[in-house]
Design a protein around this motif. Sequence first.
Motif, PDB file in Angstrom:
ATOM      1  N   ALA A  54      40.927 -19.220 -19.861  1.00  0.00           N
ATOM      2  CA  ALA A  54      39.984 -18.982 -21.633  1.00  0.00           C
ATOM      3  C   ALA A  54      39.988 -20.595 -22.895  1.00  0.00           C
ATOM      4  CB  ALA A  54      40.493 -17.513 -22.536  1.00  0.00           C
ATOM      5  N   PHE A  55      41.284 -21.105 -22.058  1.00  0.00           N
ATOM      6  CA  PHE A  55      41.211 -22.201 -23.483  1.00  0.00           C
ATOM      7  C   PHE A  55      41.929 -23.516 -23.043  1.00  0.00           C
ATOM      8  CE2 PHE A  55      44.916 -18.908 -23.610  1.00  0.00           C
ATOM      9  CZ  PHE A  55      45.803 -20.010 -23.041  1.00  0.00           C
ATOM     10  N   GLY A  56      42.733 -23.157 -21.133  1.00  0.00           N
ATOM     11  CA  GLY A  56      43.006 -24.681 -20.548  1.00  0.00           C
ATOM     12  C   GLY A  56      41.739 -25.147 -20.864  1.00  0.00           C
ATOM     13  N   PRO A  57      40.280 -25.202 -20.106  1.00  0.00           N
ATOM     14  CA  PRO A  57      39.723 -25.871 -19.242  1.00  0.00           C
ATOM     15  C   PRO A  57      38.830 -26.437 -20.474  1.00  0.00           C
ATOM     16  CG  PRO A  57      40.020 -23.861 -17.595  1.00  0.00           C
ATOM     17  CD  PRO A  57      41.189 -23.706 -18.856  1.00  0.00           C
ATOM     18  N   GLU A  58      38.767 -25.700 -21.636  1.00  0.00           N
ATOM     19  CA  GLU A  58      37.960 -26.066 -22.594  1.00  0.00           C
ATOM     20  C   GLU A  58      39.187 -27.512 -23.432  1.00  0.00           C
ATOM     21  OE1 GLU A  58      36.514 -24.558 -26.570  1.00  0.00           O
ATOM     22  OE2 GLU A  58      37.575 -23.220 -25.705  1.00  0.00           O
ATOM     23  N   LEU A 140      37.572 -16.186 -28.717  1.00  0.00           N
ATOM     24  CA  LEU A 140      36.014 -15.238 -28.171  1.00  0.00           C
ATOM     25  C   LEU A 140      34.974 -14.384 -28.495  1.00  0.00           C
ATOM     26  CD1 LEU A 140      38.340 -14.775 -24.940  1.00  0.00           C
ATOM     27  CD2 LEU A 140      36.557 -16.859 -25.388  1.00  0.00           C
ATOM     28  N   MET A 141      35.934 -13.373 -29.605  1.00  0.00           N
ATOM     29  CA  MET A 141      35.232 -12.430 -30.210  1.00  0.00           C
ATOM     30  C   MET A 141      33.921 -13.329 -31.411  1.00  0.00           C
ATOM     31  SD  MET A 141      37.990  -9.759 -31.234  1.00  0.00           S
ATOM     32  CE  MET A 141      39.298  -9.572 -30.497  1.00  0.00           C
ATOM     33  N   PHE A 142      34.464 -14.185 -32.183  1.00  0.00           N
ATOM     34  CA  PHE A 142      33.732 -14.204 -32.817  1.00  0.00           C
ATOM     35  C   PHE A 142      32.864 -15.663 -32.420  1.00  0.00           C
ATOM     36  CE2 PHE A 142      36.312 -12.781 -36.064  1.00  0.00           C
ATOM     37  CZ  PHE A 142      35.748 -12.015 -36.577  1.00  0.00           C
ATOM     38  N   SER A 143      32.801 -15.629 -31.322  1.00  0.00           N
ATOM     39  CA  SER A 143      31.447 -16.922 -30.491  1.00  0.00           C
ATOM     40  C   SER A 143      30.051 -16.346 -30.001  1.00  0.00           C
ATOM     41  CB  SER A 143      32.034 -16.826 -29.108  1.00  0.00           C
ATOM     42  OG  SER A 143      33.337 -17.418 -29.223  1.00  0.00           O
ATOM     43  N   GLY A 302      32.166 -19.897 -23.585  1.00  0.00           N
ATOM     44  CA  GLY A 302      30.626 -18.868 -24.419  1.00  0.00           C
ATOM     45  C   GLY A 302      29.645 -20.206 -24.241  1.00  0.00           C
ATOM     46  N   VAL A 303      29.783 -21.276 -24.243  1.00  0.00           N
ATOM     47  CA  VAL A 303      28.090 -21.852 -24.894  1.00  0.00           C
ATOM     48  C   VAL A 303      27.544 -22.266 -22.834  1.00  0.00           C
ATOM     49  CG1 VAL A 303      27.720 -24.583 -24.581  1.00  0.00           C
ATOM     50  CG2 VAL A 303      29.468 -23.459 -26.155  1.00  0.00           C
ATOM     51  N   LEU A 304      28.550 -21.866 -22.355  1.00  0.00           N
ATOM     52  CA  LEU A 304      28.882 -21.656 -20.113  1.00  0.00           C
ATOM     53  C   LEU A 304      28.109 -20.910 -20.162  1.00  0.00           C
ATOM     54  CD1 LEU A 304      29.197 -23.591 -17.517  1.00  0.00           C
ATOM     55  CD2 LEU A 304      30.765 -22.975 -17.432  1.00  0.00           C
ATOM     56  N   PHE A 305      28.318 -19.548 -20.474  1.00  0.00           N
ATOM     57  CA  PHE A 305      27.674 -18.193 -19.727  1.00  0.00           C
ATOM     58  C   PHE A 305      26.544 -18.417 -20.723  1.00  0.00           C
ATOM     59  CE2 PHE A 305      32.218 -16.223 -20.506  1.00  0.00           C
ATOM     60  CZ  PHE A 305      32.892 -16.723 -18.769  1.00  0.00           C
ATOM     61  N   GLU A 306      25.886 -18.896 -22.189  1.00  0.00           N
ATOM     62  CA  GLU A 306      24.930 -18.386 -22.423  1.00  0.00           C
ATOM     63  C   GLU A 306      23.418 -19.292 -21.425  1.00  0.00           C
ATOM     64  OE1 GLU A 306      22.494 -19.203 -26.781  1.00  0.00           O
ATOM     65  OE2 GLU A 306      25.260 -19.615 -26.380  1.00  0.00           O
ATOM     66  N   ARG A 307      24.598 -20.919 -21.006  1.00  0.00           N
ATOM     67  CA  ARG A 307      23.033 -21.566 -21.410  1.00  0.00           C
ATOM     68  C   ARG A 307      22.937 -21.478 -19.170  1.00  0.00           C
ATOM     69  NH1 ARG A 307      22.978 -26.935 -21.154  1.00  0.00           N
ATOM     70  NH2 ARG A 307      24.304 -27.031 -23.604  1.00  0.00           N
ATOM     71  N   VAL A 308      23.913 -20.477 -18.325  1.00  0.00           N
ATOM     72  CA  VAL A 308      23.388 -20.354 -17.126  1.00  0.00           C
ATOM     73  C   VAL A 308      22.903 -18.434 -17.352  1.00  0.00           C
ATOM     74  CG1 VAL A 308      24.594 -19.183 -15.271  1.00  0.00           C
ATOM     75  CG2 VAL A 308      25.738 -21.135 -16.225  1.00  0.00           C
ATOM     76  N   PHE A 309      23.260 -17.610 -17.800  1.00  0.00           N
ATOM     77  CA  PHE A 309      22.103 -16.218 -18.311  1.00  0.00           C
ATOM     78  C   PHE A 309      20.779 -17.295 -18.943  1.00  0.00           C
ATOM     79  CE2 PHE A 309      26.507 -14.047 -19.393  1.00  0.00           C
ATOM     80  CZ  PHE A 309      26.359 -14.129 -18.094  1.00  0.00           C
ATOM     81  N   THR A 310      21.001 -18.276 -19.723  1.00  0.00           N
ATOM     82  CA  THR A 310      19.457 -18.600 -20.540  1.00  0.00           C
ATOM     83  C   THR A 310      18.280 -19.518 -18.531  1.00  0.00           C
ATOM     84  OG1 THR A 310      20.525 -19.333 -22.482  1.00  0.00           O
ATOM     85  CG2 THR A 310      18.153 -19.663 -21.644  1.00  0.00           C
ATOM     86  N   LEU A 324      28.659 -10.910 -24.710  1.00  0.00           N
ATOM     87  CA  LEU A 324      29.349  -9.627 -24.953  1.00  0.00           C
ATOM     88  C   LEU A 324      30.383  -9.038 -23.264  1.00  0.00           C
ATOM     89  CD1 LEU A 324      30.170  -7.799 -27.189  1.00  0.00           C
ATOM     90  CD2 LEU A 324      28.325  -6.299 -26.440  1.00  0.00           C
ATOM     91  N   VAL A 325      30.010  -8.934 -21.888  1.00  0.00           N
ATOM     92  CA  VAL A 325      30.537  -8.596 -21.332  1.00  0.00           C
ATOM     93  C   VAL A 325      31.306  -9.542 -20.599  1.00  0.00           C
ATOM     94  CG1 VAL A 325      30.927  -8.063 -19.142  1.00  0.00           C
ATOM     95  CG2 VAL A 325      28.833  -6.790 -20.802  1.00  0.00           C
ATOM     96  N   MET A 326      31.288 -10.734 -20.697  1.00  0.00           N
ATOM     97  CA  MET A 326      32.323 -11.492 -20.420  1.00  0.00           C
ATOM     98  C   MET A 326      33.439 -12.080 -20.835  1.00  0.00           C
ATOM     99  SD  MET A 326      30.882 -12.281 -16.971  1.00  0.00           S
ATOM    100  CE  MET A 326      31.880 -14.273 -16.622  1.00  0.00           C
ATOM    101  N   LEU A 327      32.911 -13.106 -22.432  1.00  0.00           N
ATOM    102  CA  LEU A 327      34.346 -13.180 -23.288  1.00  0.00           C
ATOM    103  C   LEU A 327      35.090 -11.818 -24.119  1.00  0.00           C
ATOM    104  CD1 LEU A 327      31.763 -15.104 -25.787  1.00  0.00           C
ATOM    105  CD2 LEU A 327      33.308 -16.014 -24.214  1.00  0.00           C
ATOM    106  N   GLY A 328      34.057 -10.416 -23.139  1.00  0.00           N
ATOM    107  CA  GLY A 328      35.052  -9.847 -23.843  1.00  0.00           C
ATOM    108  C   GLY A 328      35.993  -8.974 -22.758  1.00  0.00           C
TER     109      GLY A 328
END
Length: 660
Positions: A54-58, A140-143, A302-310, A324-328
């Motif tokens: 959740a934070f290492g690759p970032e 992540l919650m506030f993302s 979260g940016v990556l998830f949003e980009r793919v879903f869009t 919400l599911v992935m970040l949750g």
Amino acid sequence: MSQTPKSTKASGRVDAQNGRTPSASRMDAEERDDIFSEKYAWVAVGACGLASVAFGPEESFKALGDSRHLLLFLGLLTALSILLVSLTYFRVTELFPKGGGGYAMATTLLGPRVGLIAGAALLVDYVLMVALGISASTHLMFSFLPPYFYEYRVWVSMLLMAGLMVFHIQGRHLNLKPFKVLFVAFLLSHFVFILVGFSDHFQDIGGVVARSIATTESDLNSMGWLPVLAIFARGFFLGGGTYTGIEAASDTVQLSRYRQSSENRRKMLAYVACALAFAAASLAVLYSLWDVNIEPTMALNGVLFERVFTDLGWDWPYVILGLLVMLGLETAVLLLAAHVGFVVGPRVLSTMAIDSWLPHQFRYLSNRFVTKNGILLMGGLAFLAIYLSDANVDLLVVLFSINVFIVFSLSMLGLCVYWLRNQHEVRFVKGLLSAALGFVVSASILLGTVITQFFQGGWITMLITTLVVLICLWVRHHYRDTKEKIAKIDEVFAMAQYGSAHSPPELITDGNTAVFIVGNSRGGGLHALLWVQRMFPNHFQNFVFMNARTVDSKAYGGREALEAMRVDASVSLNYFVNFCRSHGLRAKSYLSFGTDAVEELTNLAKTVAESHPNAIFFTSKLVFENENILTRLLHNQAALELQRRLHNAGQQMVILPMRL
């Protein structure tokens, strides 16, 4: 003769009276209460090991800056390094199956002073692990909330921290059933997402690889090897947060009791290492493949998830639901990892307290008040870390990584020493090479992180760890000084003369029995014995001596180390028994081994009370000429806790003062 039919708690308690193991129902009840039971151990281990995705690759992505074309090479190197460091470090769990981790490895193979450094780093690690888990989860919650809510993240982090502390202070057990479902959902959702992320841009993979190679060659020609290598190394070093769960996963798997074989533990850790390497490398490549950008109030995943879903053509409500599911799920795994840190952290305190680096009271994890003190200490420091860092994940990752790689480096160096001492083993060459390579990688990441981030927070964790080391040195110096004073008392009592009786009389079952809880000090035991005889002349007909030894810190060395401890303890007990018998007194002794001396003594006392219902228990308490809050903190907690337990059980215990 001294009776020694007791248990080694780490391998299952043995009944003190007849040597039988406890009933299956009792063991099952204990297992149900233990969140690290075999049934759910993989959930806790997996959460510790994989939470860092959740934070290492970032952090690696941010460290590269504009040189994102290096992500492909960085992802591959990170995956290989994770496998090397993880699978080599997991050898620690085989050498020290009863726990202790990097501290036990460094202490045994490199010496107690080096072990102290590893232990201090571990203590700071688990505090930062809790703080980082909480901070990253709120990040992540506030993302997926509007940016103007982001400033409240620190307060939410502190509220979560306070709630977690209250949960553990109340002694509650976390039900891992829902976390099992969430963790499986985390694994499946991220695996499917990675497949979708690659398949949707499958035709672009070749182009991205070609561009990365071409841009890298261009940079090498224009900038030279050293600048490019420096940028790449910075990304590699600051991505060290990806490895941070390995130590916690190793310590956690060692707490999965009862039926977990070393082979099953090894497989469990190998699965976690492979999953972490795959996820870290895949996310690094996906960042490059989908050309994501940093957003201040949103996690990069979260940016990556949003980009793919869009890009998949989802409508905005479904994109929000997907986020919400992935970040949750990532949030749930981070919170579970923070919870595990609260469970494992006090055990590090206990292991170091056994070796007198910390107050001895931290040894007694079965004492809820002691565990509560450990939780308050860890939780308070984690709360302070969140507040002072403003729940800044970037800063906390740096602080955490430095101490993690201190432990890794010392552990790998200890492994090298181990293989050099055991050249006869079949895996000697392979083991030594992997340990040496693991040491080079770990030490390089440690050195690189310290150099590049020293003025960005690195100095803070080094200062804190140094302060912990200094405190531990002072505590051990105090205990050593006290031990020398007790040795002088032992010399005085060494003058006590044996009697002339030769036929030891049998104990009277219903007779008045004085039970002495003794340790290594003959002076303390004789002081209590002579005091009782003087104050209660001819009152007691039986004299019983009992002792309990802690075995966890001596796990390395196997049966030989345990047998040596048994012989030493038996010699000490036999001295008291023979002294009494030489004066015509009825005497007997009991000896027990376990991970918690107070708990073992409580069980021994129950056994003695069943055999001799008219028993009164005695032990000595050190009294200092200039007693203060520090001496009260460092001494006599075991006697007071044992007295409390025996009184609650309806048994009488007297604590006798012994002035130093």
